[in-house]
Every structure is written in C-alpha cells, then in structure tokens.
Design an enzyme around this catalytic site. Structure first.
Site, short mmCIF file in Angstrom:
data_model
loop_
_atom_site.label_atom_id
_atom_site.label_comp_id
_atom_site.label_asym_id
_atom_site.label_seq_id
_atom_site.Cartn_x
_atom_site.Cartn_y
_atom_site.Cartn_z
N GLY A 202 0.77 -1.15 -0.22
CA GLY A 202 0.14 0.04 0.01
C GLY A 202 0.78 1.28 -0.17
O GLY A 202 2.11 1.19 0.06
N PRO A 204 2.53 5.11 1.30
CA PRO A 204 3.30 5.36 2.47
C PRO A 204 2.18 5.68 3.49
O PRO A 204 1.27 6.38 3.24
CB PRO A 204 3.97 6.53 1.92
CG PRO A 204 4.27 6.44 0.38
CD PRO A 204 3.10 5.57 -0.19
N GLY A 205 2.49 5.52 4.84
CA GLY A 205 1.65 5.91 5.86
C GLY A 205 0.17 5.19 6.01
O GLY A 205 -0.69 5.92 6.61
N GLY A 207 -0.32 2.51 7.42
CA GLY A 207 0.03 1.48 8.38
C GLY A 207 0.55 0.30 8.29
O GLY A 207 0.36 -0.41 9.18
N LYS A 208 1.29 -0.03 7.33
CA LYS A 208 1.85 -1.38 7.05
C LYS A 208 2.93 -1.57 8.33
O LYS A 208 2.80 -2.82 8.78
CB LYS A 208 2.79 -1.36 5.75
CG LYS A 208 1.86 -1.05 4.60
CD LYS A 208 2.55 -1.17 3.24
CE LYS A 208 3.62 0.24 3.18
NZ LYS A 208 3.05 1.40 3.04
N THR A 209 4.04 -0.90 8.32
CA THR A 209 4.67 -1.14 9.33
C THR A 209 4.31 -1.34 11.00
O THR A 209 4.55 -2.17 11.40
CB THR A 209 5.86 0.17 9.53
OG1 THR A 209 6.41 0.07 8.19
CG2 THR A 209 6.99 -0.22 10.44
N SER A 525 -4.35 1.57 -17.80
CA SER A 525 -5.84 1.81 -17.44
C SER A 525 -6.06 3.09 -17.74
O SER A 525 -7.07 3.81 -17.34
CB SER A 525 -5.81 1.79 -16.02
OG SER A 525 -4.96 2.66 -15.28
N LYS A 568 -7.86 4.93 -6.51
CA LYS A 568 -8.03 5.96 -7.63
C LYS A 568 -9.47 6.69 -7.44
O LYS A 568 -9.53 7.86 -7.31
CB LYS A 568 -8.44 5.28 -8.94
CG LYS A 568 -7.09 4.58 -9.47
CD LYS A 568 -7.44 3.71 -10.74
CE LYS A 568 -6.18 3.28 -11.37
NZ LYS A 568 -6.38 2.50 -12.43
N1 LIG Z 1 -5.75 2.37 10.57
C1 LIG Z 1 -4.93 2.99 11.27
N2 LIG Z 1 -5.26 3.34 12.65
C2 LIG Z 1 -4.56 4.01 13.41
N3 LIG Z 1 -3.25 4.49 13.02
C3 LIG Z 1 -2.84 4.38 11.62
C4 LIG Z 1 -3.70 3.57 10.89
N4 LIG Z 1 -2.89 3.57 9.89
C5 LIG Z 1 -1.66 4.25 9.91
N5 LIG Z 1 -1.87 4.46 11.21
C6 LIG Z 1 -0.75 5.36 11.78
O1 LIG Z 1 -0.13 6.09 10.71
C7 LIG Z 1 1.31 6.42 10.97
C8 LIG Z 1 2.20 5.74 9.62
O2 LIG Z 1 1.76 4.30 9.53
P1 LIG Z 1 3.04 3.35 9.16
O3 LIG Z 1 4.47 4.02 9.54
O4 LIG Z 1 2.86 1.97 9.51
O5 LIG Z 1 2.98 3.62 7.44
P2 LIG Z 1 3.50 2.47 6.27
O6 LIG Z 1 2.52 2.08 5.58
O7 LIG Z 1 4.59 1.79 7.07
O8 LIG Z 1 4.34 3.74 5.30
P3 LIG Z 1 5.61 3.53 4.45
O9 LIG Z 1 5.46 2.73 3.13
O10 LIG Z 1 5.98 4.89 4.14
O11 LIG Z 1 6.63 2.69 5.40
C9 LIG Z 1 1.71 5.20 12.25
O12 LIG Z 1 1.98 6.23 13.37
C10 LIG Z 1 0.28 4.38 12.31
O13 LIG Z 1 0.14 4.15 13.64
MG LIG Z 2 6.71 1.65 6.83
#
Ligand SMILES: Nc1ncnc2c1ncn2[C@@H]1O[C@H](COP(=O)(O)OP(=O)(O)OP(=O)(O)O)[C@@H](O)[C@H]1O
Ligand SMILES: [Mg+2]
Length: 628
Positions: A202, A204-205, A207-209, A525, A568
């Site tokens: 997905g 960035p940001g 919530g993957k990590t 697409s 999208k």
């Molecule tokens: N569904 C959610 N509920 C609560 N907090 C969320 C949610 N999704 C993301 N966050 C918060 O958003 C912030 C960014 O998430 P995270 O670092 O996991 O992104 P990522 O998907 O790993 O991005 P990247 O691809 O840049 O590594 C974190 O502090 C995370 O806790």
């Molecule tokens: Mg990450």
C-alpha cells in the site's frame, strides 16, 4: 673450643657441607692427614667450582646476545605473568579469555556451536593481543555469545486478545485484521505449519509497518524491522567472510541479535525496492531466507555457522508489486491496504493520532480540542495523501505549538478551528491534485494508481495543423504509449459514428501530453481517458470536468477491468470530483469503498468505449454503428 677463624679445619668442613660434595670426597677430606692437606684439597675443589661457574656465565651471555627481541619480550612477559600470578592478579588477555569463557558458559549454546566457539577461544589464547587476528576472533566470539541460539519468547496465542490488540492499534482494516487472525490461528493449531509470508502492500503511511508491530504485540513476540530499500549487495544480507578487514555479519543476523530471541516478528520493509547488479542478487538470497525448508540452517558468511531462522515470523511490506521478482511474490500472501477516505482519516486522527501526540507532549486531553471543521480542513487542505503519515506529522506540529504556549504561560483549554490553523500552520499550502474546473476540448480527466496512492491525471491532446504523425510526451511507459495508439486507431476507425471529419486524421499531426512530465507513468488503465481526450480534440467537444475515468480499452472498443480502484476513487474524491466511470468488471471492488464515499459519489459502469464517450462528451452526436 676453637672458632672458625682459629681452626681452619672447621671452615673447610663447613664449606664442604655447603658444596654438596659426593661422599668419597667428603670421606677423603675427613681422612686428610694434616690441616694443610685438607686446605689444599678444598682449594682445588673451590677453584674447579669457580671455573665451572665462569664457563656457565659465558655460555648464557653468548646465548643471550643471540636471542631475538621477541624472545626476550616473551621471557619478560612470562616473568611478569609469574609475578602477577604470585600477587594474585590476572593479566588482561587471560582475564579476557576467562570472561569470554564465562559468558560462553552462561550463553547456553547448542553443542556443535559451543564446540566451534571453544576452538576459537583456544586460538584466541595463543595469539598475542597485539595481532589483528586477536581482535577478529574476539569480535566473532562476542557475536556468537550474543546471538539468541536457543532463546525464544513464549507465544500468547489467545485469539480474542490478539483481536483486541489489533483493534486497539488500528482503525478499520477489517479484512486485513481477519487475515492476520487466521494466520495466528493456524500458528496456534499447528506451530510447524508452513504458513505463507504476509506482505502488506500500500501507499506510504497507511499503516503497514505499524501493523507488523501490532502483530508482535498481539502475540507477545519481539519486533524487529530491516529495510531492504536500495539493497544491492548480497553481502549486506549475508555478511562478509571473516577474512575481510572490518567484516561484519549480514543484516539478518544483526537483526536477530537485536531481537534477542530467535522467534521475533521480523519485518522486511520495502521488498519492492531490492535491486540487483554485478554484486549479486539479494532477491535470491531472500528467497532462501524466506523458504522454511532452507532457513533452518541459514549460513551467514561472517558467522560461518548455521543459524535457525525457521521460527521467525517474516512479514514484508511494499508500495507496489510491479517490481517484486515473481519467485519472491509466489512465496507471499498479498494483503492490500488501499488508503483511507477523509472520514476514516478523521476517525483515525480522533481515536489514535491525537491521543498519541497529546500523550507524547504531556498535554492533558481535556485542554485540547479540535473542531470537526478544523480537523476536516487539516485533512483536506494541509495534507492530501492516501495514508495518514503527513496528517500525523501536521497534528504533531499543531500540538507542539500548543505545548510551547502552555510552557510559556498558564495552560488553558485550546480549541483548534479552521481559522486557528492558519495562525499555527500558515496559509493552506497549494496542493497539486485540485480538479480543473473547465476543460478545453482535448483534455480528459483520468485516474492513476501510483506508489503513493491514487492520483488524478489529466491527458491533453492537441492537433498540429499541417503536421504529421503522433508525438507522445510526459514520460509515458511503453504500455501507456501503446494504449495512446490504440485509442487513436479506435477513434479514427469510428470517425463516422463519432461525427468526426476523417480528413482531420490525414491533415494534422497529433500531440498527446500527460503532465506532470517529470513523473514516469505506465499501465493500460488510461485507455478510456486517452480515447476521450482524442474524441474530444478531433470533434472539438469539451469533456465533462466533474467526471474522472479509468479503464483499459481494446481495439474493438471493449472496456476491461483495472487494478487499484479504491485508491483511484479516493484520489478523485480528494480532488473534488463527484463522478467516476469504471469498467463493469470492477463493480465488485465498489464494495470495498467506505459507505460515505459510495453514498456521495456517482459510479458509472462501462462495458464499451461508446458508453464512456456518451457520458463524457454529452455534446457529441453519436450515430450508432451499422453492424457492431
Ligand atoms: N488504520 C490506522 N489506525 C490507526 N493508526 C494508523 C492507521 N494507519 C496508519 N496509522 C498510523 O499512521 C502512521 C504511519 O503508519 P506506518 O508507519 O505504519 O506507515 P507505512 O504503511 O509503513 O508507510 P511506509 O510505506 O512509508 O513505510 C503510524 O503512526 C500508524 O500508527
Ligand atoms: Mg513503513
């Protein structure tokens, strides 16, 4: 009684007792007929004794001259050691070996590893501390001691509790959470099952990590993360042989050491960014690592001992699947996180991000309030993204500003309104994705899926009078260029039905451009958007600006389904677009959209290109094809 001075015979006897003479000589001394005779005998023996001593001295003197410096040092060191031992002190090297041995005893290593370590310890003892080799062995031993060969944490596989932890940490994402819980359930029922490796994909940001961290917390395992971004060299993963100067273990073994347990949740971030070049292919090394058959005895070049990685729970993340090598992809189960709607972001902010930021800055929750209007403005105008990372950062900035205010004067409740935001963050930044209000003929609104979520994409076409040929600019990939050509052929072939004068195709050249030119774009697409832009430029009829579209086309005019629909649609909505045309084949994906998005927006399902054109170019007079 005579004293020694008065009776020389007494002196002779005393000397004889000291000199350790053999018994025949002692006897002959006792039997000496006169004092003088006894004295003479004694004198002869003493003279011989002196000669022997002189000779011995000479020999050692000669030998010492030949001794090398090293030997002398060795002797000195031995003497020093002897002195230290006498005084009950240990010399530093011995002390070092002793501590290492003690640590080895405590470390509880598997038998064969211990054997290997003992052998190296033996070598360490025999190599002088000044030698570089000494250091190499010591560092190696320290690594071996610190690695969690047998240490592991106990899993807490209470699924109800795990569900609660996942909900505590993340808003929404029901499908993903369900899949994670299934994964844990399998682990509970059959710990040795070869569970697939989860891969979160997905923008960035999203919530993957943090999902990975949450899994670790849910089952009580350690969490470690290593980024694979920009990894080119296999040695980074597997380490260098010890014979290299400054060699270290690879990143995997380092991560295991940090984890301190051999069953952590190990997140491999950015598997899509692994490169490969002349220094080897880290992706194939990764394959070995992730393969439960092979990772039981993972061999790091530096350690050169088999380490068991089979208890590690690997989780990977990626922004896109396009660049992941197929064999690696095969081993993973893909879980897509497709970004959040405005409303979901507001919920995430209220329930998760704001409380966290307040706790970090130490502001009491009752002293902070942000109005709905304020939060919505923050989301829509100050951050525009698929995930919530910038939202989190921007909220952090607001809250830190308030913390500073509290530190300078008496804290009093602060309410953040849209107006207050301008005060704190400055005027709203200009964000790129704003929808264009009026489109001239030749421009159509498309939707693109990108690594950072979705994007609104304009396709511009213009005719070149007296020109020739087709020019395409804007860093389009091959597939997208082909879809431009297909679109042109389609419009040309159906000129009559579309009410277009076919002479235009012969008399003018065509230029297609897709801004922003610096960003590479590809994929099929944009087919429907290309076709719309071309039909618009040739017919001179402007396209609707409130509608965006996505879909692949065929030369015969079919509209085929595409990927990344949710991203999208959310991007279209962020840009203020209310209608989206999509392939009928993507109808099922509409279910994944948040309710409020489905309620608010209009979706038009298209089977054929004509359906799209009828919607997009209402001014165009379409004559039905004679025989379709
Ligand atoms: N569904 C959610 N509920 C609560 N907090 C969320 C949610 N999704 C993301 N966050 C918060 O958003 C912030 C960014 O998430 P995270 O670092 O996991 O992104 P990522 O998907 O790993 O991005 P990247 O691809 O840049 O590594 C974190 O502090 C995370 O806790
Ligand atoms: Mg990450």
């Amino acid at each position: 009684m005579f004293t020694m001075q008065e009776d020389p015979l007494r002196l002779v006897y005393m000397l004889a007792s000291i000199m350790n003479l053999d018994s025949t000589r002692e006897q002959s001394l006792l039997e000496a007929p006169t004092r003088t005779e006894a004295l003479r005998m004694m004198h002869g023996w003493l003279a011989h004794e002196v000669e022997v001593l002189e000779l011995r001295n000479k020999i050692t003197e000669d030998a010492r001259g030949e001794m090398s410096r090293e030997q002398r040092e060795y002797i000195l060191r031995q003497q020093k050691r002897a002195i230290e031992q006498e005084l009950g002190e240990k010399n530093p090297e011995q002390a070092e070996v002793a501590t290492l041995r003690e640590k080895l005893d405590k470390a509880d290593l598997p038998e064969d590893i211990r054997k290997e370590a003992d052998r190296e310890l033996g070598r360490l003892e025999s190599i002088p501390a000044a030698s570089p080799e000494h250091n190499v062995i010591r560092t190696w031993l320290e690594y071996v001691i610190e690695l969690p060969w047998k240490t592991r944490t106990d899993d807490n596989l209470d699924i109800a509790r795990a569900r609660q932890v996942l909900d505590e940490d993340h808003f929404g994402l029901p499908k993903i959470k369900e899949r994670i819980l299934e994964h844990l359930a399998v682990l509970k029922l059959n710990p040795d099952a070869k569970a697939p490796i989860l891969c979160f994909v997905g923008a960035p940001g999203v919530g993957k990590t943090s999902l990975g961290q949450s899994i670790a917390r849910a089952i009580g395992r350690k969490f470690e993360r290593m980024s694979l971004g920009g990894l080119h060299d296999e040695a980074e993963l597997r380490g260098h042989r010890r014979t290299y100067i400054g060699a270290l273990p690879g990143r995997l073994i380092q991560a295991m050491r940090r984890a301190g347990a051999n069953n952590p949740v190990l997140m491999l971030d950015e598997v899509d960014k692994v490169g490969h070049d002349f220094r080897g292919d880290p992706a194939s090394a990764l394959l070995e690592v992730l393969d439960p058959e092979q990772n039981k005895a993972f061999r790091d070049n530096y350690l050169d001992l088999p380490f068991d990685l089979s208890k590690v729970m690997f989780v990977t993340t990626a922004n896109t699947l396009d660049t992941i090598p197929a064999p690696l992809l095969d081993r993973m189960e893909i879980l897509r996180l497709s970004g959040y709607s405005e409303e979901e972001k507001a919920q995430i902010a209220r329930r998760y991000l704001i409380p966290r930021q307040l706790a970090q800055t130490g502001i009491k929750p009752e002293l902070f309030e942000i109005t709905d209007a304020g939060l919505n403005r923050l989301i829509a105008a100050y951050t525009r993204e698929a995930g919530v990372r910038r939202l989190e950062q921007t909220l952090g900035r607001v809250i830190r500003k308030i913390a500073l205010r509290f530190a300078e004067s008496e804290p009093a409740k602060v309410t953040v309104t849209p107006e207050a935001l301008v005060d704190m963050l400055g005027p709203e930044p200009v964000l790129p994705e704003e929808a264009r209000k009026n489109l001239p003929p030749g421009v159509a609104t498309g939707l693109a899926w990108t690594e950072s979520g979705g994007d609104v994409l304009y396709i511009e076409a213009t005719l070149l009078p007296n020109g020739k040929d087709l020019t395409i600019t804007g860093q389009l990939g091959e597939v997208m260029q082909e879809s431009a050509k297909t679109a042109r052929s389609y419009v040309w072939a159906h000129a009559v039905e579309l009410g277009i004068d076919s002479a235009k195709f012969l008399n003018s050249g065509l230029h297609i451009h897709v801004p922003a030119g610096a960003i590479p774009k590809d994929g099929p697409s944009a087919g429907v958007t290309m076709t719309t832009a071309l039909a618009s430029v040739y017919s001179g009829v402007a396209a609707r600006s409130d509608t965006a579209m996505t879909g692949e086309i065929t030369l015969t005019g079919l509209v085929l389904p595409i990927g990344g629909l949710k991203e999208k649609v959310l991007a279209a909505r962020r840009a203020g677009i209310t209608r989206v045309i999509l392939p009928r084949g993507n109808q099922k994906d509409l279910r994944d959209l948040p309710d409020e998005v489905r309620k608010e927006m209009t979706f038009i399902l298209a089977d054929r290109v004509e359906d799209v054109l009828a919607e997009m170019l209402p001014g165009l007079k379409l004559t039905p094809a004679k025989a379709a």
